[in-house]
Design an enzyme around this catalytic site. Structure first.
Site, PDB file in Angstrom:
ATOM      1  N   GLU A   1       1.997  -4.613  -6.575  1.00  0.00           N
ATOM      2  CA  GLU A   1       2.507  -3.371  -6.043  1.00  0.00           C
ATOM      3  C   GLU A   1       1.792  -3.118  -4.865  1.00  0.00           C
ATOM      4  O   GLU A   1       2.590  -3.531  -3.307  1.00  0.00           O
ATOM      5  CB  GLU A   1       2.606  -2.209  -6.870  1.00  0.00           C
TER       6      GLU A   1
ATOM      7  N   HIS B   1       8.092   6.928 -13.884  1.00  0.00           N
ATOM      8  CA  HIS B   1       6.520   7.778 -14.787  1.00  0.00           C
ATOM      9  C   HIS B   1       7.260   9.185 -15.139  1.00  0.00           C
ATOM     10  O   HIS B   1       7.620   9.268 -14.012  1.00  0.00           O
ATOM     11  CB  HIS B   1       5.451   7.821 -14.021  1.00  0.00           C
TER      12      HIS B   1
HETATM   13  N1  ADE Z   1       1.692   6.469 -10.976  1.00  0.00           N
HETATM   14  C1  ADE Z   1       2.413   7.019 -10.829  1.00  0.00           C
HETATM   15  N2  ADE Z   1       3.658   6.268  -9.357  1.00  0.00           N
HETATM   16  C2  ADE Z   1       2.821   5.374 -10.265  1.00  0.00           C
HETATM   17  C3  ADE Z   1       2.959   3.929  -9.156  1.00  0.00           C
HETATM   18  N3  ADE Z   1       3.886   3.755  -8.319  1.00  0.00           N
HETATM   19  N4  ADE Z   1       2.212   3.043  -8.395  1.00  0.00           N
HETATM   20  C4  ADE Z   1       0.764   3.035  -9.549  1.00  0.00           C
HETATM   21  N5  ADE Z   1       0.660   4.240 -10.252  1.00  0.00           N
HETATM   22  C5  ADE Z   1       1.720   5.219 -10.859  1.00  0.00           C
HETATM   23 ZN    ZN Z   2       5.004   3.137 -11.771  1.00  0.00          ZN
END
Ligand code: ADE
Ligand code: ZN
Length: 328
Positions: free
Chosen positions: A195, A14
């Site tokens: 995640e 990101h």
């Molecule tokens: N935005 C930045 N890092 C993130 C992550 N690990 N999971 C979801 N959105 C994100």
């Molecule tokens: Zn991410």
């Protein structure tokens, strides 16, 4: 041999998440925006758990207010990546933070990002491509103008569309309009799934969004039928072990399911997600994985081949990256 010197591909970073705390603190002082609460005494980012991480991330991002800020951020992020041996990188770019989803404004931000990328390729040799992301907890309606920004600026540099943010909000399928719009514009697709969500989130992403890659996907580890689907369909996982450990999903690299997923035939790759937040870098990821799994150069070479095959760049660029890998 130092793992820093090994050539690497990274598919999941990101852009705001690559901002060093000193960079964000400097901008906050310049602009008199008080975000001192997000820093530890030692100057790192302070957060506890996933939801709070996202809040701190957005507070840090609030000081990035101009296209020029994004140009400087891109230059800093690419320099850091290149110093860690990254030769090809795909980063998530968020028009929500770059002009609030307005297409005109987004084009100004994108121009600075692309200029910085061209400069970094000249000076550090790193090749950068962008994936536009909507943000899940901003909701499905907010995702629509982001998908339109993606469709309008798709081309040699903007190669994909994806979704980050809080996976516990809504369902993947709520964002189908945005993903359909991006697909029709010829963009490749990925989404954060598995995640903080469970295996069902990954199944929904495949079924309802028809993504080619999955961001993280580690929740598949306990679902053997899903692992078989991922392996058979060659769905590449953008795995970010250091991020998962830092956010408490798994207690350590040694107990992370990356090696098990790989042994089950799933195409896995390695990325850092938001390196200064998680005190990581591509070098550290390699060092930790080499230690935890006794992986050597050939193991990482296989993961780089997976990343190259699943990369969203055009075939000419892929061939160029292949040559760079062969030469190093
Ligand atoms: N935005 C930045 N890092 C993130 C992550 N690990 N999971 C979801 N959105 C994100
Ligand atoms: Zn991410």
């Amino acid at each position: 041999m130092s793992w820093r010197d090994v050539s690497k591909l990274e598919l999941h970073l990101h852009l705001e998440g690559a901002a060093p705390p000193s960079f964000i603190r400097g901008l906050s002082r310049e602009k008199s925006i008080d975000i001192s609460r997000i820093f530890t005494e030692k100057g790192g980012y302070a957060f506890h758990g996933f939801t709070h991480f996202l809040q701190v991330y957005e507070a840090a991002t609030s000081v990035l207010t101009t296209p020029r800020d994004y140009g400087r951020l891109t230059a800093a992020a690419l320099e850091q990546a290149a110093e860690n041996g990254v030769v090809y990188i795909e980063t998530f770019l968020s028009p929500d933070f770059c002009g609030g989803g307005d297409l005109h404004a987004w084009r100004d931000y994108l121009a600075e990002i692309e200029d910085a990328a061209a400069e970094a390729e000249k000076s550090h040799g790193i090749i950068h491509r962008g994936i536009i992301t909507c943000i899940r907890h901003f909701g499905p309606d907010a995702a629509k103008p982001i998908a339109l920004c993606a469709a309008e600026t798709a081309g040699d540099f903007i190669r994909g569309f994806g979704m980050g943010g809080d996976e516990t909000v809504g369902r993947q399928g709520d964002y189908a309009w945005a993903f359909d719009c991006a697909r029709e514009a010829g963009l490749h697709l990925t989404t954060h799934a598995g995640e903080c969500g469970g295996p069902e989130s990954i199944r929904e992403a495949l079924r309802d969004l028809q993504v080619e890659r999955i961001g993280h996907g580690v929740a598949a580890h306990a679902d053997h039928a899903l692992i078989d689907i991922l392996a058979e369909r060659e769905i590449t996982l953008e795995v970010c072990p250091g991020s998962n450990v830092a956010l408490g999903l798994f207690p350590s690299f040694a107990t992370h399911p990356l090696a098990k997923l790989r042994e089950a035939g799933v195409k896995v790759t390695i990325s850092t997600d938001d390196p200064p937040f998680f005190h990581t870098s591509m070098t550290r990821e390699y060092e930790e994985l080499a230690r935890a799994y006794r992986w050597g150069e050939e193991d990482f070479a296989e993961l780089n081949r997976n990343a190259l095959a699943a990369s969203f760049c055009d075939d000419g660029t892929r061939a160029r990256v292949q040559k760079i890998l062969e030469a190093t």
